[in-house]
Write an enzyme that holds these catalytic residues in place. Structure first.
Site, mmCIF file in Angstrom:
data_model
loop_
_atom_site.group_PDB
_atom_site.id
_atom_site.type_symbol
_atom_site.label_atom_id
_atom_site.label_comp_id
_atom_site.label_asym_id
_atom_site.label_seq_id
_atom_site.Cartn_x
_atom_site.Cartn_y
_atom_site.Cartn_z
ATOM 1 N N TYR A 88 0.849 -1.195 0.000
ATOM 2 C CA TYR A 88 0.000 0.000 0.000
ATOM 3 C C TYR A 88 0.879 1.238 0.000
ATOM 4 C CZ TYR A 88 -5.025 -0.739 0.230
ATOM 5 O OH TYR A 88 -6.321 -0.982 -0.104
ATOM 6 N N GLU A 124 -0.467 4.878 -0.383
ATOM 7 C CA GLU A 124 -1.209 6.127 -0.543
ATOM 8 C C GLU A 124 -0.281 7.328 -0.404
ATOM 9 O OE1 GLU A 124 -3.441 3.797 1.128
ATOM 10 O OE2 GLU A 124 -5.480 4.628 0.867
ATOM 11 N N ASP A 146 -6.694 13.662 -24.893
ATOM 12 C CA ASP A 146 -6.773 12.255 -24.474
ATOM 13 C C ASP A 146 -6.111 11.446 -25.582
ATOM 14 O OD1 ASP A 146 -7.447 9.629 -24.019
ATOM 15 O OD2 ASP A 146 -9.489 10.069 -23.344
ATOM 16 N N THR A 196 -4.167 6.103 -21.501
ATOM 17 C CA THR A 196 -3.990 4.776 -20.930
ATOM 18 C C THR A 196 -2.586 4.319 -21.309
ATOM 19 O OG1 THR A 196 -5.013 3.848 -22.909
ATOM 20 C CG2 THR A 196 -6.408 4.061 -20.947
ATOM 21 N N LYS A 226 -2.476 0.551 -24.741
ATOM 22 C CA LYS A 226 -2.898 0.456 -26.150
ATOM 23 C C LYS A 226 -1.637 0.481 -27.025
ATOM 24 C CE LYS A 226 -7.553 2.205 -25.286
ATOM 25 N NZ LYS A 226 -7.650 2.976 -24.037
ATOM 26 N N ARG A 259 -2.244 -2.573 -18.149
ATOM 27 C CA ARG A 259 -3.474 -1.781 -18.077
ATOM 28 C C ARG A 259 -3.307 -0.742 -16.985
ATOM 29 N NH1 ARG A 259 -6.888 -4.508 -21.341
ATOM 30 N NH2 ARG A 259 -8.397 -2.854 -21.132
HETATM 31 N N1 DSN Z 1 -12.275 0.649 -24.523
HETATM 32 C C1 DSN Z 1 -11.381 1.560 -25.188
HETATM 33 C C2 DSN Z 1 -11.302 1.295 -26.639
HETATM 34 O O1 DSN Z 1 -11.488 0.148 -27.035
HETATM 35 O O2 DSN Z 1 -11.049 2.194 -27.414
HETATM 36 C C3 DSN Z 1 -11.729 2.951 -24.910
HETATM 37 O O3 DSN Z 1 -11.957 3.123 -23.555
#
Ligand code: DSN
Length: 422
Positions: free
Chosen positions: A56, A58, A202, A228, A231, A237
């Site tokens: 943990y 925080e 974003d 994120t 990707k 993730r």
């Molecule tokens: N779920 C993501 C995507 O597939 O683009 C976006 O949040």
């Protein structure tokens, strides 16, 4: 079998172990075209599966609410520094659990419930958290949405500017989940500056392309950048918020204690590993190859009579309108999955059909490029897709099985991190 091996899970929980093994094999055998997915390295898998999950933490490095941070503090500091260096930003927060909480933290930092915010609408290519009505961001804020032009499938920045002038939003989001074209960050920055809004880029879908120099960067244009990490960036993730120094304090406070408790330290370590990988010269080649593959695949689909939204792609993503093929996106996606080609059904701009049964499919090349496929393989993928979609219309199961077999044969030649055949 799964790499790294999972003998302990196999012993203590054989049912779960077997399902993990099946998923690893599935990922190995399929042509995975979901544009938001990828294959992480074994190093990223190891870091995210490490004992750091026991801790943990925080707070932030040097300012924690729990003892025992001797190593975690260094790990988080390294992740932050690597993000700053890779994206050329003054500040980075690597604690958000995923993209939606990262965006929510931005609202918390800069807006009050009821304030006007602006983003691209979901069916036009934006994200739920950019103010779409079913999301908390559309319920708790007064959301105004922009889209793309019906005739070009592209953003009209004059329309965005007019809307911003009229509505005076506090936040303007650019970026999204189904945008096949380059995002003009300087133009968005100009609009945001004119109306006194904070510009939030974003970049979840294109972070890896930006890191690899295959898409222009929002750094120096957007005050806030969210992404994120799983990707095109090819990490675990998770998510990050990056910003100018001016916004650092507000964003950090919004993430913790505003929205989250303890950061997931195992994810932080895996993000650090992924950022190190993305800083290597080979990652630039990867990012450019992702785009070259998408262009080649888009071209091959066009040659077979498919309508690409906006007429093509500049990045990793292709949105196909199947109206001309006389099949909905959902039955097409199902048939393609059966044929070993995994993608998702998707709305297209101005879709006359319902979101759960839309006109389009969304696909992309980040994962197959990681596997090592090149432009020379794209015509075959387009041909298999075309055959599978035709087979779906005729309910020709045998044809789908034949394609799945051929797909498996092709993919067997391309190694996958996370799977070993020995
Ligand atoms: N779920 C993501 C995507 O597939 O683009 C976006 O949040």
């Amino acid at each position: 079998m799964h790499q790294p091996p999972i003998p302990h899970v196999a012993r203590t929980d054989p049912e779960i172990a077997s399902l993990i093994e099946h998923e690893a094999r599935r990922e190995f055998e399929k042509i995975r075209l979901i544009p938001s997915e990828n294959y992480v390295s074994v190093a990223v898998l190891e870091a995210s599966g490490s004992v750091l999950t026991n801790k943990y933490s925080e707070g932030y490095p040097g300012r924690r609410y729990y003892e025992g941070q001797q190593f975690v503090d260094v790990i988080e500091t390294m992740a932050v520094q690597r993000a700053q260096a890779l994206f050329g930003v003054e500040h980075a927060n690597v604690q958000p659990y995923s993209g939606s909480p990262a965006n929510l933290a931005v609202y918390l930092a800069f807006a009050q419930p009821g304030d006007t915010i602006m983003g691209m609408s979901l069916p036009m290519g934006g994200h739920l958290t950019h103010g779409w009505p079913v999301s908390v961001t559309g319920k708790w804020f007064r959301s105004v949405q922009y889209g793309v032009r019906a005739d070009t499938g592209r953003l009209d920045l004059d329309e965005v500017r007019d809307l911003a002038r009229r509505e005076r939003p506090k936040l303007i989001f650019c970026g999204g989940t189904a945008i096949p074209r380059t995002i003009d960050f300087p133009a968005f920055a100009e609009i945001a500056a004119e109306v006194g809004a904070v510009l939030v880029a974003d970049i979840a879908h294109i972070a890896g392309l930006i890191a690899g120099g295959a898409h222009p960067s929002p750094a120096g244009h957007a005050g806030v950048i969210t992404t994120t990490t799983h990707k095109t960036l090819r990490g675990p993730r998770g998510a990050m918020i990056m910003s100018t120094a001016e916004h650092a304090k507000a964003l950090d406070k919004a993430v913790f204690p505003g929205l989250q408790g303890g950061p997931h330290d195992h994810t932080t370590a895996a993000i650090a590993v992924a950022l190190h990988e993305a800083a290597q010269p080979g990652f630039r080649d990867y990012a450019h190859q992702v785009v070259a593959n998408a262009r080649a695949l888009g071209g091959a689909l066009t040659a077979r009579g498919y309508d690409l939204v906006s007429g093509g792609t500049d990045n990793h993503l292709i949105l196909v309108d199947l109206t001309r093929q006389g099949i909905g996106g959902k039955p097409a996606a199902r048939a393609l999955d059966r044929a070993g080609i995994e993608l998702n059904y998707n709305t297209v701009p101005y879709d006359p059909r319902k979101p759960f049964d839309p006109s389009g499919i969304r696909l992309g090349t980040p994962a197959i490029t990681t596997r090592g496929l090149g432009e020379e393989h794209m015509p075959a993928i387009a041909a298999w897709m075309d055959d599978a979609i035709a087979a779906a219309a005729k309910e020709d199961e045998a044809a789908l099985d034949r394609i799945a077999h051929e797909v498996r044969d092709l993919m067997a030649a391309f190694p996958m991190a996370g799977w070993t055949t020995v």
